[in-house]
Design an enzyme around this catalytic site. Structure first.
Site, PDB file in Angstrom:
ATOM      1  N   TYR A 166      44.539  40.466  38.615  1.00  0.00           N
ATOM      2  CA  TYR A 166      45.672  41.182  38.029  1.00  0.00           C
ATOM      3  C   TYR A 166      45.571  41.209  36.508  1.00  0.00           C
ATOM      4  O   TYR A 166      45.661  42.277  35.877  1.00  0.00           O
ATOM      5  CB  TYR A 166      46.992  40.550  38.463  1.00  0.00           C
ATOM      6  CG  TYR A 166      48.191  41.334  37.985  1.00  0.00           C
ATOM      7  CD1 TYR A 166      48.602  42.476  38.659  1.00  0.00           C
ATOM      8  CD2 TYR A 166      48.895  40.945  36.847  1.00  0.00           C
ATOM      9  CE1 TYR A 166      49.684  43.221  38.214  1.00  0.00           C
ATOM     10  CE2 TYR A 166      49.978  41.681  36.394  1.00  0.00           C
ATOM     11  CZ  TYR A 166      50.371  42.814  37.083  1.00  0.00           C
ATOM     12  OH  TYR A 166      51.447  43.555  36.628  1.00  0.00           O
ATOM     13  N   LYS A 170      44.846  44.598  34.094  1.00  0.00           N
ATOM     14  CA  LYS A 170      45.785  45.064  33.079  1.00  0.00           C
ATOM     15  C   LYS A 170      45.178  45.009  31.676  1.00  0.00           C
ATOM     16  O   LYS A 170      45.429  45.884  30.837  1.00  0.00           O
ATOM     17  CB  LYS A 170      47.081  44.248  33.144  1.00  0.00           C
ATOM     18  CG  LYS A 170      47.885  44.469  34.426  1.00  0.00           C
ATOM     19  CD  LYS A 170      48.299  45.920  34.581  1.00  0.00           C
ATOM     20  CE  LYS A 170      49.213  46.141  35.766  1.00  0.00           C
ATOM     21  NZ  LYS A 170      49.662  47.546  35.894  1.00  0.00           N
TER      22      LYS A 170
END
Length: 261
Positions: A166, A170
């Site tokens: 994650y 990002k």
């Protein structure tokens, strides 16, 4: 108030959470059309009804969209331009979470190949496919102030020894956005990122799977020093960047909520 009146927008992940809040705010501010693409049609009817109450003049179009398919993305963007003859702005908000607190240290040894690939496919590849299709469409249209906003996360900055996929997705998305911004600004296309902090959306509990309630999730983050923001807080920043009021801002990454605890 950010002006988006009489303009056409595309929103991925627009049927819930930050995406839905952004779609509703665009209608409230007078957008001509808001075209939502989402992997699930579950909230389409509710979204359309709520936006109709906000502004009956705003056309709302909801389509099933898998952002991990470049073919689907290109087709979706082309269909918007074909119907409305324009695309002034786009917000790429579609994304998936990764649960924290599930791995034993060293956590890197329990980061699975399948999960890694899945998260990056949606959160990074999806942003790439959507941005590319939107730039392609916008470049072919008459000169105007056009804007693309990609949604990142403070996870890209917080260096958490967990949820590697994650945070990496990002961080890479934000870097990608900054580079594209430099590439497209000479063509009248502004590209920026918004990095929300801990945001109260339906996705929030998925980040702390061991928590039993949404309130428990929020309390975990508060104890770590994070404030909890609302989807509408993030939406206001996205809509400002989509509007002509934010010109000539490009290549920015705006944190909404605490960037670090």
């Amino acid at each position: 108030m950010a002006s988006v009146k009489s303009r056409v927008f595309a929103i991925t992940g627009g049927a819930s959470g930050i995406g839905a809040a952004t779609s509703r705010l665009l209608a409230e501010r007078g957008a001509t059309a808001v075209c939502v693409g989402d992997i699930s049609c579950k909230n389409f009817d509710e979204l359309k009804e709520s936006m109709k109450k906000i502004n009956p003049a705003t056309e709302v179009h909801c389509s099933l969209l898998d952002v991990t398919s470049p073919t689907e993305v290109e087709k979706w963007v082309k269909s918007i331009v074909a119907k409305f003859g324009n695309l002034h702005g786009a917000a790429n908000i579609a994304g998936i979470a990764q649960g924290a607190g599930l791995r034993n240290s060293p956590t890197i040894l329990e980061e699975g190949d399948e999960e890694w690939s899945k998260v990056l496919k949606v959160n990074l590849d999806g942003v790439f496919y959507c941005t590319r299709a939107e730039v392609r469409a916008m470049k072919s249209l008459p000169s105007d102030d056009r804007s693309i906003v990609n949604v990142g996360s403070i996870a890209a900055l917080s260096h958490i020894p967990d949820v590697y996929a994650y945070g990496t997705s990002k961080g890479a998305s934000t870097y990608f956005t900054t580079c594209v911004a430099a590439d497209t600004f000479p063509f009248g296309i502004r590209v920026n990122s918004v990095s929300p902090g801990i945001t109260d959306t339906p996705l929030l509990p998925q980040f702390i799977p061991k928590a039993k309630t949404s309130d428990e999730v929020k309390e975990v983050y508060r104890k770590e020093g994070f404030s909890v923001v609302k989807a509408g807080d993030v939406a206001r920043t996205i809509v400002w960047l989509l509007s002509e009021d934010s010109s000539p801002v490009y290549g920015a990454n705006i944190n909404v909520g605490a960037s670090m605890p």
